[in-house]
Design a protein around this motif. Sequence first.
Motif, mmCIF file in Angstrom:
data_model
loop_
_atom_site.group_PDB
_atom_site.id
_atom_site.type_symbol
_atom_site.label_atom_id
_atom_site.label_comp_id
_atom_site.label_asym_id
_atom_site.label_seq_id
_atom_site.Cartn_x
_atom_site.Cartn_y
_atom_site.Cartn_z
ATOM 1 N N MET A 188 0.835 -1.209 0.000
ATOM 2 C CA MET A 188 0.000 0.000 0.000
ATOM 3 C C MET A 188 0.862 1.249 0.000
ATOM 4 S SD MET A 188 -2.964 1.037 2.633
ATOM 5 C CE MET A 188 -4.017 2.426 2.302
ATOM 6 N N LEU A 189 1.923 1.244 0.763
ATOM 7 C CA LEU A 189 2.830 2.387 0.811
ATOM 8 C C LEU A 189 3.495 2.621 -0.540
ATOM 9 C CD1 LEU A 189 4.161 4.471 2.732
ATOM 10 C CD2 LEU A 189 5.972 2.792 3.059
ATOM 11 N N VAL A 190 3.913 1.560 -1.196
ATOM 12 C CA VAL A 190 4.575 1.679 -2.495
ATOM 13 C C VAL A 190 3.596 2.158 -3.560
ATOM 14 C CG1 VAL A 190 5.658 0.329 -4.343
ATOM 15 C CG2 VAL A 190 6.402 0.021 -2.000
ATOM 16 N N ILE A 191 2.415 1.590 -3.605
ATOM 17 C CA ILE A 191 1.437 1.950 -4.634
ATOM 18 C C ILE A 191 1.011 3.401 -4.502
ATOM 19 C CG2 ILE A 191 -0.965 1.579 -5.336
ATOM 20 C CD1 ILE A 191 -0.459 -1.385 -4.902
ATOM 21 N N ASN A 192 0.769 3.849 -3.301
ATOM 22 C CA ASN A 192 0.265 5.203 -3.125
ATOM 23 C C ASN A 192 1.359 6.252 -3.116
ATOM 24 O OD1 ASN A 192 -2.621 4.832 -2.982
ATOM 25 N ND2 ASN A 192 -2.132 3.565 -1.219
ATOM 26 N N SER A 193 2.604 5.860 -3.319
ATOM 27 C CA SER A 193 3.668 6.835 -3.501
ATOM 28 C C SER A 193 3.910 7.145 -4.980
ATOM 29 C CB SER A 193 4.968 6.329 -2.852
ATOM 30 O OG SER A 193 5.419 5.177 -3.519
ATOM 31 N N ILE A 194 3.183 6.492 -5.876
ATOM 32 C CA ILE A 194 3.311 6.708 -7.318
ATOM 33 C C ILE A 194 2.199 7.644 -7.781
ATOM 34 C CG2 ILE A 194 3.306 5.609 -9.592
ATOM 35 C CD1 ILE A 194 5.596 4.584 -8.090
ATOM 36 N N GLU A 195 2.563 8.678 -8.502
ATOM 37 C CA GLU A 195 1.563 9.552 -9.101
ATOM 38 C C GLU A 195 1.111 8.971 -10.427
ATOM 39 O OE1 GLU A 195 2.827 13.544 -9.564
ATOM 40 O OE2 GLU A 195 3.625 13.659 -7.537
ATOM 41 N N LYS A 196 -0.158 9.177 -10.730
ATOM 42 C CA LYS A 196 -0.712 8.648 -11.974
ATOM 43 C C LYS A 196 -0.051 9.288 -13.188
ATOM 44 C CE LYS A 196 -5.139 7.916 -14.243
ATOM 45 N NZ LYS A 196 -6.572 8.188 -14.175
ATOM 46 N N SER A 197 0.330 10.547 -13.084
ATOM 47 C CA SER A 197 0.950 11.235 -14.218
ATOM 48 C C SER A 197 2.317 10.658 -14.555
ATOM 49 C CB SER A 197 1.058 12.727 -13.932
ATOM 50 O OG SER A 197 1.866 12.951 -12.806
ATOM 51 N N ARG A 198 2.974 10.031 -13.599
ATOM 52 C CA ARG A 198 4.286 9.414 -13.869
ATOM 53 C C ARG A 198 4.168 8.162 -14.736
ATOM 54 N NH1 ARG A 198 8.905 11.959 -11.291
ATOM 55 N NH2 ARG A 198 7.940 13.421 -9.872
ATOM 56 N N LEU A 199 3.010 7.534 -14.722
ATOM 57 C CA LEU A 199 2.842 6.305 -15.488
ATOM 58 C C LEU A 199 2.782 6.548 -16.988
ATOM 59 C CD1 LEU A 199 0.226 4.542 -13.239
ATOM 60 C CD2 LEU A 199 2.668 4.113 -13.353
ATOM 61 N N SER A 200 2.357 7.724 -17.392
ATOM 62 C CA SER A 200 2.261 8.035 -18.813
ATOM 63 C C SER A 200 3.272 9.084 -19.240
ATOM 64 C CB SER A 200 0.849 8.504 -19.149
ATOM 65 O OG SER A 200 0.564 9.675 -18.420
ATOM 66 N N ALA A 201 4.299 9.283 -18.450
ATOM 67 C CA ALA A 201 5.297 10.302 -18.773
ATOM 68 C C ALA A 201 6.117 9.872 -19.980
ATOM 69 C CB ALA A 201 6.215 10.517 -17.568
ATOM 70 N N ASP A 202 6.400 10.832 -20.841
ATOM 71 C CA ASP A 202 7.260 10.522 -21.983
ATOM 72 C C ASP A 202 8.697 10.881 -21.627
ATOM 73 O OD1 ASP A 202 6.953 13.228 -21.914
ATOM 74 O OD2 ASP A 202 6.386 13.467 -24.020
ATOM 75 N N SER A 203 9.581 10.810 -22.572
ATOM 76 C CA SER A 203 10.998 11.009 -22.284
ATOM 77 C C SER A 203 11.323 12.457 -21.947
ATOM 78 C CB SER A 203 11.842 10.554 -23.471
ATOM 79 O OG SER A 203 11.517 11.338 -24.607
ATOM 80 N N PHE A 204 10.439 13.406 -22.255
ATOM 81 C CA PHE A 204 10.722 14.801 -21.958
ATOM 82 C C PHE A 204 10.155 15.239 -20.620
ATOM 83 C CE2 PHE A 204 10.524 14.439 -26.614
ATOM 84 C CZ PHE A 204 11.839 14.762 -26.884
ATOM 85 N N SER A 205 9.289 14.463 -20.051
ATOM 86 C CA SER A 205 8.687 14.833 -18.776
ATOM 87 C C SER A 205 9.609 14.498 -17.622
ATOM 88 C CB SER A 205 7.369 14.089 -18.578
ATOM 89 O OG SER A 205 6.456 14.436 -19.562
ATOM 90 N N TYR A 206 9.530 15.292 -16.603
ATOM 91 C CA TYR A 206 10.247 15.074 -15.342
ATOM 92 C C TYR A 206 11.754 14.959 -15.526
ATOM 93 C CZ TYR A 206 5.530 14.124 -13.871
ATOM 94 O OH TYR A 206 4.198 14.220 -13.638
#
Length: 171
Positions: A72-90
């Motif tokens: 639960m701690l690991v899952i809820n530390s991930i933002e949804k926007s990070r899952l679809s980030a492309d190579s230019f994001s973040y």
Amino acid sequence: MDSHNRLFRFPKPQWLNSANTRTAGVYFAGALFSLGFFFFLDAAVFSRTLNGSNIHINFVDWIPVICSSLGMLVINSIEKSRLSADSFSYSGNGVAWKARTVLFLGFALLAGGLAGSVCVLVLKYLINEAESATLWMGIANVLGNGLVMLSSVVLWVSQNMEDDYTYNLQL
């Protein structure tokens, strides 16, 4: 939106994307999490105080709860926007696959916790033909892990709801 480009036939209700719904989802996830831990801790206290059999809760019973909590701690530390980030994001390459890998490991911890509690129930309580009061300790372990898993999913979904009228101000 064109009806041919949608995934589902019915549109998503507008009330589902409000701040009050997100807040209610977070509170509901907290209630599920605390209820899950209550079931397990109730069984642990019963094991040491009122249990008349020779089967008690020990560290083997705690391992699935620890795995579920870490998942639960690991899952809820991930933002949804990070899952679809492309190579230019973040400002980095490969953020999306790293986030997906960590999310997979979190769900694997959750599934391992639930599967571990089912294994403990079968191997420790059902094979030894425990009486109903003692069998409740194994059922409470499975129920507690299931509620922690469900609360993790509810919390992740409710935290990652997007609202068109919500602004995130960052310094």
